[in-house]
Design a protein around this motif. Structure first.
Motif, mmCIF file in Angstrom:
data_model
loop_
_atom_site.group_PDB
_atom_site.id
_atom_site.type_symbol
_atom_site.label_atom_id
_atom_site.label_comp_id
_atom_site.label_asym_id
_atom_site.label_seq_id
_atom_site.Cartn_x
_atom_site.Cartn_y
_atom_site.Cartn_z
ATOM 1 N N GLY A 55 30.215 1.292 35.211
ATOM 2 C CA GLY A 55 29.848 2.277 34.086
ATOM 3 C C GLY A 55 28.496 2.467 33.959
ATOM 4 N N PHE A 56 27.589 2.379 35.009
ATOM 5 C CA PHE A 56 26.091 2.287 34.814
ATOM 6 C C PHE A 56 25.825 3.910 34.844
ATOM 7 N N HIS A 57 25.997 4.697 33.578
ATOM 8 C CA HIS A 57 25.371 6.075 33.831
ATOM 9 C C HIS A 57 25.114 6.212 32.403
ATOM 10 N N LEU A 58 24.456 7.333 32.204
ATOM 11 C CA LEU A 58 24.212 7.824 30.510
ATOM 12 C C LEU A 58 25.219 8.179 29.869
ATOM 13 N N ARG A 59 25.172 7.515 28.699
ATOM 14 C CA ARG A 59 26.019 7.722 27.832
ATOM 15 C C ARG A 59 25.448 8.602 26.586
ATOM 16 N N GLY A 60 26.609 9.306 25.641
ATOM 17 C CA GLY A 60 26.025 10.197 24.549
ATOM 18 C C GLY A 60 25.866 9.023 23.458
ATOM 19 N N SER A 61 24.735 9.869 22.342
ATOM 20 C CA SER A 61 24.402 8.852 21.269
ATOM 21 C C SER A 61 25.761 8.981 20.197
ATOM 22 N N ALA A 62 25.758 7.952 19.324
ATOM 23 C CA ALA A 62 26.850 8.020 18.324
ATOM 24 C C ALA A 62 26.234 8.556 17.127
ATOM 25 N N ASN A 63 27.142 9.119 16.276
ATOM 26 C CA ASN A 63 27.407 9.665 15.248
ATOM 27 C C ASN A 63 27.810 8.793 14.198
ATOM 28 N N LEU A 64 26.534 8.299 13.338
ATOM 29 C CA LEU A 64 26.971 6.995 12.329
ATOM 30 C C LEU A 64 26.915 7.720 10.774
ATOM 31 N N ALA A 65 27.566 7.044 10.210
ATOM 32 C CA ALA A 65 28.166 7.723 8.809
ATOM 33 C C ALA A 65 27.003 7.282 7.809
ATOM 34 N N PHE A 66 26.105 6.188 8.245
ATOM 35 C CA PHE A 66 24.861 5.848 7.367
ATOM 36 C C PHE A 66 23.729 6.402 7.797
ATOM 37 N N SER A 67 22.576 6.431 6.905
ATOM 38 C CA SER A 67 21.267 6.691 7.082
ATOM 39 C C SER A 67 20.427 5.527 7.567
ATOM 40 N N SER A 68 20.644 4.273 7.453
ATOM 41 C CA SER A 68 19.756 3.371 7.577
ATOM 42 C C SER A 68 20.425 2.169 7.931
ATOM 43 N N ILE A 69 19.768 1.167 8.864
ATOM 44 C CA ILE A 69 20.624 0.134 9.308
ATOM 45 C C ILE A 69 19.322 -1.214 9.446
ATOM 46 N N TYR A 70 19.863 -2.407 9.330
ATOM 47 C CA TYR A 70 18.939 -3.426 9.654
ATOM 48 C C TYR A 70 19.839 -4.394 10.472
ATOM 49 N N MET A 71 19.182 -4.761 11.562
ATOM 50 C CA MET A 71 19.879 -5.804 12.363
ATOM 51 C C MET A 71 18.949 -7.050 12.712
ATOM 52 N N THR A 72 19.818 -8.397 12.604
ATOM 53 C CA THR A 72 19.157 -9.372 12.647
ATOM 54 C C THR A 72 19.010 -10.044 14.026
ATOM 55 N N PHE A 73 18.932 -9.170 15.151
ATOM 56 C CA PHE A 73 18.577 -9.595 16.675
ATOM 57 C C PHE A 73 17.219 -10.106 16.638
ATOM 58 N N ALA A 74 16.874 -11.192 17.283
ATOM 59 C CA ALA A 74 15.427 -11.625 17.410
ATOM 60 C C ALA A 74 14.628 -10.280 17.762
ATOM 61 N N PRO A 75 13.548 -10.213 17.408
ATOM 62 C CA PRO A 75 12.435 -9.034 18.015
ATOM 63 C C PRO A 75 12.431 -8.729 19.425
ATOM 64 N N ASP A 127 15.760 -4.977 2.871
ATOM 65 C CA ASP A 127 15.523 -4.068 1.625
ATOM 66 C C ASP A 127 15.517 -2.764 1.849
ATOM 67 N N GLY A 128 16.351 -2.086 1.248
ATOM 68 C CA GLY A 128 16.461 -0.546 1.547
ATOM 69 C C GLY A 128 17.359 -0.015 2.540
ATOM 70 N N ALA A 129 18.049 -0.838 3.289
ATOM 71 C CA ALA A 129 18.816 -0.662 4.372
ATOM 72 C C ALA A 129 20.317 -0.414 3.836
ATOM 73 N N GLU A 130 20.968 0.713 4.344
ATOM 74 C CA GLU A 130 22.315 0.895 3.633
ATOM 75 C C GLU A 130 23.466 -0.035 4.342
ATOM 76 N N VAL A 131 23.154 -0.484 5.663
ATOM 77 C CA VAL A 131 24.182 -1.422 6.158
ATOM 78 C C VAL A 131 23.258 -2.493 6.807
ATOM 79 N N THR A 132 23.933 -3.804 7.108
ATOM 80 C CA THR A 132 23.261 -4.771 7.931
ATOM 81 C C THR A 132 23.947 -5.307 9.069
ATOM 82 N N LEU A 133 23.687 -5.336 10.056
ATOM 83 C CA LEU A 133 24.227 -5.827 11.381
ATOM 84 C C LEU A 133 23.687 -7.168 11.491
ATOM 85 N N GLY A 134 24.734 -8.197 11.217
ATOM 86 C CA GLY A 134 24.465 -9.617 11.277
ATOM 87 C C GLY A 134 24.795 -10.385 12.593
#
Length: 210
Positions: free
Chosen positions: A32-52, A77-84
């Protein structure tokens, strides 16, 4: 005397490399190594706790930004959702042994556990485990090529992991803000017009007595 023109020509080593290149290309296409389409997300902002410096976090961030309607914020702060991120592990397990008791095949595992919460800490996606695996053969005489193949397989699993995360994020439905209920205004009933009082006619005066 042998005719020199009838002797087989030596095979160039460059030609021997093409089957290996074609094999790796076919393997990546099958994974499955090929270009994929972008996702349509229902929220306007997100914060993720991955290492930089997390390769998975960097690729996921790039895909979310490519969607065009969601921002990736550097803090919660200010993120609509957080991916932990709860855990992220890679593992290499011996799958089979050859007649000499040495590994001849490995299984590569890539596991990620994460959850998604909203700005109030409410759980939008319960802790979810995604497990990907690829098998790879091993030959001590081809150690360098096998190391390169392992790197490609982990990179392919990383891209597959990103797409699976995006599908789960796209399935999240945000609650719509409730609108205050409007009470119809009460229009006072019209007051009927007052009926003018009718003055009875005055009684005729009595005639004087004769």
């Amino acid at each position: 005397m042998l005719n020199r023109m009838s002797l087989p020509m030596p095979v160039s080593r460059n030609w021997l490399r093409w089957p290996v290149v074609l094999l790796i290309s076919a393997m990546l296409c099958a994974c499955g190594f090929h270009l994929r389409g972008s996702a349509n997300l229902a929220f306007s902002s997100i914060y993720m706790t991955f290492a930089p410096t997390s390769p998975l976090g960097i690729e996921l961030k790039r895909n979310i930004i490519a969607s065009g309607n969601t921002k990736v914020l550097p803090k919660a702060d200010g993120a609509e959702v957080t991916l932990g991120v709860l855990s992220e592990t890679r593992e290499k397990v011996i799958l089979t042994l050859n007649s000499s008791g040495r590994p001849s095949e490995y299984m590569l595992y890539y596991r990620l556990t994460f959850q998604v919460t909203d700005a109030q800490g409410k759980q939008l996606l319960a802790p979810t485990l995604i497990t990907l695996k690829r098998d790879i053969s091993y030959n001590s005489s081809q150690e360098l090529s096998k190391d390169a193949e392992e790197v490609l397989l982990y990179r392919d699993m990383q891209s597959d992991m990103v797409q699976q995360i995006l599908r789960r994020l796209a399935a999240i439905k945000m609650a719509q803000p409730t609108q205050p209920e409007t009470t119809p205004s009460t229009v006072p009933a019209a007051t009927p017009a007052a009926t003018p009082a009718v003055t009875p006619p005055a009684a005729p005066a009595a005639a004087p007595a004769k």
